[in-house]
Design a protein around this motif. Sequence first.
Motif, PDB file in Angstrom:
ATOM      1  N   LYS A 112      -4.271   1.014  -2.483  1.00  0.00           N
ATOM      2  CA  LYS A 112      -3.841  -0.439  -2.606  1.00  0.00           C
ATOM      3  C   LYS A 112      -3.538  -0.849  -3.878  1.00  0.00           C
ATOM      4  CE  LYS A 112      -6.972  -1.534   1.400  1.00  0.00           C
ATOM      5  NZ  LYS A 112      -8.200  -2.330   1.689  1.00  0.00           N
TER       6      LYS A 112
ATOM      7  N   PHE B 235       1.011   5.212   1.270  1.00  0.00           N
ATOM      8  CA  PHE B 235       0.251   6.056   2.310  1.00  0.00           C
ATOM      9  C   PHE B 235       0.348   7.568   1.947  1.00  0.00           C
ATOM     10  CE2 PHE B 235       1.736   8.344   6.397  1.00  0.00           C
ATOM     11  CZ  PHE B 235       0.573   8.888   6.679  1.00  0.00           C
TER      12      PHE B 235
ATOM     13  N   ILE C 285      -4.842   6.047   1.377  1.00  0.00           N
ATOM     14  CA  ILE C 285      -4.239   4.845   1.142  1.00  0.00           C
ATOM     15  C   ILE C 285      -4.646   4.279  -0.187  1.00  0.00           C
ATOM     16  CG2 ILE C 285      -4.053   2.417   1.951  1.00  0.00           C
ATOM     17  CD1 ILE C 285      -5.447   5.103   4.282  1.00  0.00           C
TER      18      ILE C 285
ATOM     19  N   PHE D  69       0.152   0.069   8.497  1.00  0.00           N
ATOM     20  CA  PHE D  69      -0.614  -0.267   7.361  1.00  0.00           C
ATOM     21  C   PHE D  69      -1.572  -1.580   7.536  1.00  0.00           C
ATOM     22  CE2 PHE D  69       3.037   1.972   5.499  1.00  0.00           C
ATOM     23  CZ  PHE D  69       2.574   2.592   4.489  1.00  0.00           C
TER      24      PHE D  69
ATOM     25  N   LYS E 129       0.897  -1.274   0.140  1.00  0.00           N
ATOM     26  CA  LYS E 129       0.001  -0.076   0.023  1.00  0.00           C
ATOM     27  C   LYS E 129       0.857   1.148  -0.061  1.00  0.00           C
ATOM     28  CE  LYS E 129      -3.476  -2.134   2.919  1.00  0.00           C
ATOM     29  NZ  LYS E 129      -4.174  -2.149   4.362  1.00  0.00           N
TER      30      LYS E 129
ATOM     31  N   GLU F 279      -4.214   0.977   9.288  1.00  0.00           N
ATOM     32  CA  GLU F 279      -4.453   2.109   8.617  1.00  0.00           C
ATOM     33  C   GLU F 279      -4.627   3.347   9.435  1.00  0.00           C
ATOM     34  OE1 GLU F 279      -7.317   1.507   5.611  1.00  0.00           O
ATOM     35  OE2 GLU F 279      -6.205   0.167   4.304  1.00  0.00           O
TER      36      GLU F 279
END
Length: 361
Positions: A170, A146, A168, A225, A144, A228
């Motif tokens: 993915k 951020f 975030i 992560f 991911k 989150e």
Amino acid sequence: MKLPCELVEEILYRVPPLSLLRCKTVCKQWNTLLNHLSLVRPQLLIWTGPKIYSVGVNLKDDPKIDIRELPVDNPYLKNNNYPIPYNFLPCDGLLFCVPRWGNINRVVVWSPWLRQTRLIVPQENCFTFGGIGYDSGKPEKGYKVFGYRFLDRKLNNGKFQVYRRLAIYKFETNEWKYIDAMNEDETSQTGIGISFDKNVSLNGNLYWIAYNVKTGEYLIRYFDFSKETIKLFCVLPWKDDSSDIPILSAYRRERFTVLKQFSETNKIEIWVTENKISGDGANVVWMEFMTVSIPFDKDFCPSYFIDNNTYGKSLVMCCKDEDQNACIYVVKGNASTKIPIGFDVYEVCQRFYVPSLIPVP
């Protein structure tokens, strides 16, 4: 005759990195091993002007460096046929690259060894990239990205509240997710927030050093992560003194190390965590690894890594000396060797990283 896994690992460790690509097809066991094996000692990556260099350091009796220019043959990393200067964050041998200047609102994930890249473009303007990581609670790493931006929200009393909107991305779904962190207290309590060029990726999470202006304490905060969210990892065992902002790094890919440089002297202290990093850091113990004296330019933020192997306790640090010349210091015990790099590294990104054969997701 079937060799023990430990012996296979030792043999592969000594094979030149680029030759290991051919070994991945031998069998499934070797492919898995090469994807997760720490194949080489950390390399210094220097991104300067139109060129990118990888610098290897030999820690034998007579320390030497090996400088190689890396090919940049991907348009994502170029602008008008020239490489764009990037800040970058290593994660599992992948490089999370963010442009240092210009109105280029994008990030590139790059594997220098495999020459693979992936372009990521945010959906919002005024966006700050934080870094890359993965959910460490899952057997397969779901990488991911951020990032965040600050927004104002008007309250019922007419005042405005500043809050952080987390973003975030993915890799597996190619989708963005947004979270409003309304209770985040970092902006009001700390004078130092996320600093991209000083953060560290470890065990899937993103860590950075912050400073609490109320208590005078240095902190390590991190983005989890898996959940989150932004959390406090630990408080460093010293308050603001005559030292500059500590520099965080990873040690043996499982622990933390912090470098303290003192403004008025050439003194440098290196601290490490006693145990492997796990959990929230509530019981983390720090111990002093070594203290050295190196004359260097305090205005240039150094990169470094430490080791404790057959050569004893070692420090390798990229910095500028007192004459503003780029160099690498190799310190082993009481012996210190200064090795000139041979070109200027002013206003560039330079970090140590461990290359790997993990493909870009």
